[in-house]
Design an enzyme around this catalytic site. Structure first.
Site, PDB file in Angstrom:
ATOM      1  N   ASP A  25       0.881  -1.156   0.000  1.00  0.00           N
ATOM      2  CA  ASP A  25       0.000   0.000   0.000  1.00  0.00           C
ATOM      3  C   ASP A  25       0.922   1.210   0.000  1.00  0.00           C
ATOM      4  OD1 ASP A  25      -1.647   2.126   0.574  1.00  0.00           O
ATOM      5  OD2 ASP A  25      -2.357   1.360   2.500  1.00  0.00           O
ATOM      6  N   LYS A  85       3.072  11.108  -3.473  1.00  0.00           N
ATOM      7  CA  LYS A  85       2.019  10.473  -4.268  1.00  0.00           C
ATOM      8  C   LYS A  85       1.178  11.509  -5.017  1.00  0.00           C
ATOM      9  CE  LYS A  85      -1.542   6.932  -3.526  1.00  0.00           C
ATOM     10  NZ  LYS A  85      -2.084   6.028  -2.497  1.00  0.00           N
ATOM     11  N   GLU A 182      -7.163   0.617  -4.620  1.00  0.00           N
ATOM     12  CA  GLU A 182      -7.186   0.515  -3.154  1.00  0.00           C
ATOM     13  C   GLU A 182      -8.534   0.014  -2.623  1.00  0.00           C
ATOM     14  OE1 GLU A 182      -5.814   4.431  -2.071  1.00  0.00           O
ATOM     15  OE2 GLU A 182      -3.822   4.002  -2.860  1.00  0.00           O
ATOM     16  N   ASP A 204     -12.491   5.844   2.547  1.00  0.00           N
ATOM     17  CA  ASP A 204     -11.073   5.816   2.908  1.00  0.00           C
ATOM     18  C   ASP A 204     -10.625   7.207   3.326  1.00  0.00           C
ATOM     19  OD1 ASP A 204      -8.323   5.736   3.038  1.00  0.00           O
ATOM     20  OD2 ASP A 204      -8.038   4.660   1.147  1.00  0.00           O
TER      21      ASP A 204
END
Ligand code: ADP
Ligand code: MG
Length: 626
Positions: A25, A85, A182, A204
């Protein structure tokens, strides 16, 4: 265009090996690595016993990664890259100018690069350093190099962002089996893929972002129905809110950078404590020697941040609207991300749906766990349990004569997939063939989306219809399509790689499907017409060529009959189609007529050829002339 056969290449790997597979992850705030050991998914720890590795890299004198880099954030901000990211696969123009970054950005032909004490670094290199760290953790924990890795990406990541993530994995020396969404990883961790059907919402809430995804599962295949969220709403906002409150309570006004950082770190700490206990406190001495004592109850904290949680519910409602679903139609709500440890978040999301969200798996580990389960299957450790995760949204085909589409991979095929089909040449002596890759459901190339074109050269000269060219379409688990064309006799090959979904939104896909349904009947008629035209033209070509060579085998009457039939057919072919079905029938009828009228002629040519052959000439040479 003759269609000779369909072959399906074997995709399976070596069946007897047990391979080490890991799931990663690669988070904005934290990254984790997990593996399946003796059938159980476990998150691995580093030498300090930590599972959560801050996604931070410091390029000072040495390269520091994770918590060591995190400690340098306040003292060496310009060399300490956080949240890389956000820059993955983004162009310089995409940089959010409202944010004051501490880095020296470099515009490298439109791409983002950061100037550090160790030179210029791009986001792929920074991510690769994080991935290399995670890989080393795995090698240390497992005593072996992993065979393959699954890396997760947000569902909304576009092709460029996915491509960059994959490159980072490769740069880190990893064998990237696939990138996995994800939310899909979270659903797998909860074993939802073993159900036959269902609709799931994944909420999330991480450190800096909120991602909401709605997945539908049919026959073991996940499809993303809608994505939404907020790229600037996450745990950090809760920390800021709390730290402002602390300042207020302690009567502090202006703070220097160091003290702001100290308060923020403490705010984060007690925020996390309040997920377990009713009360939390800290006491700290600031750089100004000022002592700050602070105590807060959970209720007090919840009142402080309720509006932030409320704000997270808006994208949830929007995603439901986008997917055209009512909240009652959601079968499970899955909580992902460290910030969903906050009880208020669980409670408010639960209230919205009138059901308890799934929280039994650690919300910050659930994505890595799902990725490791998927990796384990992909390296072939679980033979009977092939996970079918993604499907092709639209059919992929190739252009054939007459501007028609021959579908090679039908829509909704589960990935990965490979299909091959054999084609042939249209003209005598044809030495090249253009492969035009198209996407869509319609019968005609002009109504589909053109994806790529390439040419296969070096086909040996043969009579039309004799060459065998195998066209193979292969889509890997990430949706990357590779198309190759191979001439089977000489083995000459040409190929291309394309992203079949590139730039297509769900709405566009929906519209293309809708069009194909409403035009299906008309399209089929046009297709039949075009096929009849191609057949007729091919017959005319071959008869005309035969006449040129051997007209002396015919009487004058026979010759004029054939010429008449050709003329009639040519006139029909030249007509603009008004009623496709009617014209198709007429062309077919006249093609049959020409075939029949010229059949005697063909027989005579055959006799002549055999006669020549028997008089000592090479049969192959003769056959070529027929
Ligand atoms: P990302 O997906 O952005 O990499 P994570 O899922 O690891 O991030 O979430 C990190 C966030 O979770 C941080 O803001 C952190 O403070 C928050 N968090 C972690 N544990 C808790 C907790 N016990 N209570 C509240 N928030 C927490
Ligand atoms: Mg995350």
């Amino acid at each position: 265009m003759a269609l000779l056969q369909i072959a399906e290449p074997d995709l399976s790997g070596n069946p007897h090996q047990h391979n080490i597979a890991i799931g990663i992850d690669l988070g904005t705030t934290n990254s984790l690595v997990a593996t399946v050991r003796s059938g159980e998914a476990t998150v691995l720890v580093n030498h300090d016993g930590c599972k959560l590795i801050p996604s931070i890299v410091n390029y000072g004198k040495e390269t520091q990664i994770g918590s060591q880099a995190a400690t340098l954030r306040s003292t060496d901000p310009s060399n300490t890259i956080v949240s890389v990211k956000r820059f993955m696969g983004r162009s310089f123009a995409d940089l959010d100018t409202t944010i004051r970054y501490p880095y020296k950005f470099v515009n490298s032909s439109g791409l983002i690069q950061i100037d550090t004490a160790q030179g210029v670094k791009n986001p792929v290199e920074v991510s690769a350093d994080i991935l290399r760290y995670l890989r080393n953790m795995a090698v240390e924990a497992l005593g072996e190099e992993p065979t393959g890795v699954v890396i997760t990406v947000p569902a909304y990541f576009d092709d460029a962002q996915r491509q960059a993530t994959r490159q980072a994995g490769e740069l880190a020396g990893l064998n990237v089996l696939r990138l996995l969404n994800e939310p899909t990883a979270a659903a797998i961790a909860y074993g939802l893929d073993s159900k036959n059907e269902g609709t799931f919402l994944v909420y999330d809430l991480g450190g800096g972002t909120l991602d909401v995804s709605i997945l539908s599962l049919t026959k073991g295949v996940f499809e993303v129905l809608a994505v939404g969220g907020d790229t600037h709403l996450g745990g950090d906002d809760f920390d800021h809110r709390l730290s402002c409150y602390i300042m207020e309570k302690a009567g502090l006004s202006q703070l220097n950078d160091e003290d702001s950082a100290i308060l923020l770190i403490n705010a984060k700490k007690i925020k996390e404590q309040l997920s377990q206990s009713e009360k939390a406190s800290f006491s700290v001495v600031l750089s100004t020697k000022r002592l700050v004592n602070f105590v807060i109850t959970r209720t007090e904290y919840e009142n402080l941040v309720r509006h932030l949680v409320q704000k997270t519910l808006l994208p949830v409602k929007k995603a439901l609207r986008d997917a055209k679903l009512d909240k009652d139609q959601i079968d499970e709500v899955i909580m992902v991300g460290g910030s969903t440890r906050m009880l208020l978040v669980r409670q408010m999301v639960g209230e919205l749906f009138g059901r308890e969200p799934l929280t039994s798996i650690n919300p910050d580990e659930v994505v890595a766990i799902g990725a490791s389960i998927q990796a384990d299957v992909l390296v072939g450790n679980k033979k009977d349990d092939w996970l079918l995760l993604d499907v092709t949204p639209l059919s992929l085909g190739v252009e054939t004569m007459g501007g028609l589409v021959e579908k090679i991979i039908p829509r909704n095929s589960t990935l990965p997939i490979a299909r091959a089909q054999d084609f042939t040449t249209y003209k005598d002596g044809q030495t090249a063939m253009t492969v035009h890759v198209v996407q869509g459901e319609r019968e005609l190339v002009k109504d589909c989306r053109s994806l790529a074109k390439f040419t296969l050269r070096g086909i040996p000269q043969m009579v039309a219809g004799q060459a065998r060219i195998r066209i193979t379409y292969q889509i890997d688990a990430d949706g990357l399509l590779s198309v190759s064309a191979k001439e089977m006799m000489t083995g000459v090959t040409s190929s291309i790689e394309v992203k079949p979904s590139f730039g297509l939104s769900d709405e566009q896909i929906g519209a293309m499907l809708q069009e194909s349904i409403s035009n299906a009947n008309h399209d089929m008629q046009v297709r039949l017409y075009q096929e009849a035209v191609v057949d007729a033209q091919a017959l005319i070509d071959s008869v005309e060529k035969a006449l040129y060579l051997d007209a002396d085998l015919l009487t004058e009457e026979e010759l004029s009959q054939i010429n008449n039939a050709i003329m009639k057919l040519k006139i029909t072919l030249a007509k603009a189609p008004d009623d496709y079905a009617q014209l198709t029938n007429k062309i077919k009828q006249q093609t049959d007529d020409l075939n029949q009228i010229s059949s005697n002629f063909a027989n005579r040519r055959m006799d002549k050829a055999i006669h020549h052959a028997l008089s000592g000439r090479d049969i192959n040479e003769v056959a070529d002339k027929i």
